[in-house]
Write a protein that holds these residues in place. Structure first.
Motif, PDB file in Angstrom:
ATOM      1  N   ALA A  46     -30.257  52.313  22.686  1.00 56.23           N
ATOM      2  CA  ALA A  46     -30.171  52.238  24.158  1.00 56.23           C
ATOM      3  C   ALA A  46     -29.512  53.481  24.747  1.00 56.23           C
ATOM      4  O   ALA A  46     -29.839  53.888  25.865  1.00 56.23           O
ATOM      5  CB  ALA A  46     -29.388  50.996  24.576  1.00 56.23           C
ATOM      6  N   ILE A  47     -28.599  54.079  24.006  1.00 56.87           N
ATOM      7  CA  ILE A  47     -27.883  55.246  24.530  1.00 56.87           C
ATOM      8  C   ILE A  47     -28.863  56.373  24.861  1.00 56.87           C
ATOM      9  O   ILE A  47     -28.862  56.904  25.969  1.00 56.87           O
ATOM     10  CB  ILE A  47     -26.813  55.734  23.516  1.00 56.87           C
ATOM     11  N   VAL A  48     -29.703  56.695  23.899  1.00 53.45           N
ATOM     12  CA  VAL A  48     -30.671  57.772  24.117  1.00 53.45           C
ATOM     13  C   VAL A  48     -31.754  57.340  25.108  1.00 53.45           C
ATOM     14  O   VAL A  48     -32.162  58.115  25.974  1.00 53.45           O
ATOM     15  CB  VAL A  48     -31.311  58.209  22.777  1.00 53.45           C
ATOM     16  N   ARG A  49     -32.177  56.089  24.986  1.00 58.33           N
ATOM     17  CA  ARG A  49     -33.213  55.600  25.900  1.00 58.33           C
ATOM     18  C   ARG A  49     -32.735  55.698  27.354  1.00 58.33           C
ATOM     19  O   ARG A  49     -33.493  56.087  28.238  1.00 58.33           O
ATOM     20  CB  ARG A  49     -33.580  54.161  25.544  1.00 58.33           C
ATOM     21  N   CYS A  50     -31.485  55.368  27.588  1.00 56.33           N
ATOM     22  CA  CYS A  50     -30.972  55.392  28.961  1.00 56.33           C
ATOM     23  C   CYS A  50     -30.689  56.813  29.438  1.00 56.33           C
ATOM     24  O   CYS A  50     -30.784  57.095  30.630  1.00 56.33           O
ATOM     25  CB  CYS A  50     -29.744  54.491  29.087  1.00 56.33           C
ATOM     26  N   LEU A  51     -30.368  57.721  28.514  1.00 52.70           N
ATOM     27  CA  LEU A  51     -30.286  59.141  28.881  1.00 52.70           C
ATOM     28  C   LEU A  51     -31.667  59.655  29.284  1.00 52.70           C
ATOM     29  O   LEU A  51     -31.802  60.441  30.227  1.00 52.70           O
ATOM     30  CB  LEU A  51     -29.759  59.969  27.709  1.00 52.70           C
ATOM     31  N   TYR A 110     -30.846  43.072  19.829  1.00 52.89           N
ATOM     32  CA  TYR A 110     -30.490  43.987  18.742  1.00 52.89           C
ATOM     33  C   TYR A 110     -29.086  44.544  18.913  1.00 52.89           C
ATOM     34  O   TYR A 110     -28.529  45.181  18.021  1.00 52.89           O
ATOM     35  CB  TYR A 110     -31.489  45.151  18.647  1.00 52.89           C
ATOM     36  N   CYS A 111     -28.533  44.333  20.076  1.00 49.48           N
ATOM     37  CA  CYS A 111     -27.290  44.998  20.430  1.00 49.48           C
ATOM     38  C   CYS A 111     -26.094  44.343  19.732  1.00 49.48           C
ATOM     39  O   CYS A 111     -25.598  43.311  20.161  1.00 49.48           O
ATOM     40  CB  CYS A 111     -27.138  44.937  21.944  1.00 49.48           C
ATOM     41  N   ASP A 112     -25.654  44.970  18.650  1.00 46.20           N
ATOM     42  CA  ASP A 112     -24.495  44.417  17.925  1.00 46.20           C
ATOM     43  C   ASP A 112     -23.191  44.914  18.559  1.00 46.20           C
ATOM     44  O   ASP A 112     -23.209  45.617  19.562  1.00 46.20           O
ATOM     45  CB  ASP A 112     -24.585  44.794  16.443  1.00 46.20           C
ATOM     46  N   GLU A 113     -22.074  44.553  17.950  1.00 42.79           N
ATOM     47  CA  GLU A 113     -20.775  44.888  18.539  1.00 42.79           C
ATOM     48  C   GLU A 113     -20.572  46.401  18.675  1.00 42.79           C
ATOM     49  O   GLU A 113     -20.058  46.880  19.681  1.00 42.79           O
ATOM     50  CB  GLU A 113     -19.634  44.284  17.704  1.00 42.79           C
ATOM     51  N   TYR A 114     -20.991  47.131  17.635  1.00 45.13           N
ATOM     52  CA  TYR A 114     -20.865  48.591  17.651  1.00 45.13           C
ATOM     53  C   TYR A 114     -21.579  49.169  18.865  1.00 45.13           C
ATOM     54  O   TYR A 114     -21.034  49.976  19.615  1.00 45.13           O
ATOM     55  CB  TYR A 114     -21.450  49.150  16.349  1.00 45.13           C
ATOM     56  N   CYS A 115     -22.811  48.708  19.027  1.00 44.36           N
ATOM     57  CA  CYS A 115     -23.647  49.213  20.113  1.00 44.36           C
ATOM     58  C   CYS A 115     -23.094  48.774  21.470  1.00 44.36           C
ATOM     59  O   CYS A 115     -23.056  49.550  22.427  1.00 44.36           O
ATOM     60  CB  CYS A 115     -25.074  48.710  19.900  1.00 44.36           C
TER      61      CYS A 115
END
Ligand SMILES: [Zn+2]
Length: 145
Positions: A46-51, A110-115
């Motif tokens: 999601a980080i790259v997708r949202c960038l 898919y979003c785990d705690e790390y994410c």
């Protein structure tokens, strides 16, 4: 066509000055999004997708303002808004789109705690640092981010 404001232009910025940031640029005659690789980003796509969402807003603003922005360009050149005001408006829109993307992504399975922690940090940075900073710094600094 965005009739408010001035046309976006190829700004002649040396490519090496912008090569290390997320931005849009003319790659020969193609208006192109540039995203930097991020360490560990596969653990939280999601980080790259949202960038990419953020930069695609700039892409859209530049292209709708000036569809021929990269016409005749050879090599790689920076791209800029017609004025600081235009840039600020695009930047604000881009960060808000990125925020919505991040907030939506928090709910994905898919979003785990790390994410989740990473996304929350990104949301906090945008709300508390990047957006407030726009109002202070953008005038002196045309840098795309
Ligand atoms: Zn931006």
């Amino acid at each position: 066509m965005d009739s408010s404001g001035e046309k976006w232009i190829k700004n002649g910025q040396m490519f090496k000055e912008i090569a290390h940031i997320n931005t849009i640029y003319c790659n020969d005659e193609a208006l192109t999004v540039l995203l930097q690789p991020i360490d560990q980003s596969h653990k939280c796509p999601a980080i790259v997708r949202c960038l990419a969402v953020h930069e695609s807003i700039h892409w859209g603003d530049a292209f709708s303002s000036n569809p021929e922005i990269c016409k005749g360009n050879k090599g790689k050149s920076g791209v800029g808004a017609g004025s600081h005001e235009d840039w600020m408006r695009s930047e604000e829109k881009a960060f808000n789109a990125q925020l919505r993307c991040l907030e939506r992504s928090l709910k994905e399975s898919y979003c785990d705690e790390y994410c989740k922690k990473w996304i929350e940090m990104e949301i906090s940075n945008i709300k508390n640092i990047y957006l407030p900073k726009l109002c202070e710094e953008h005038i002196q600094n045309e840098k795309v981010f």
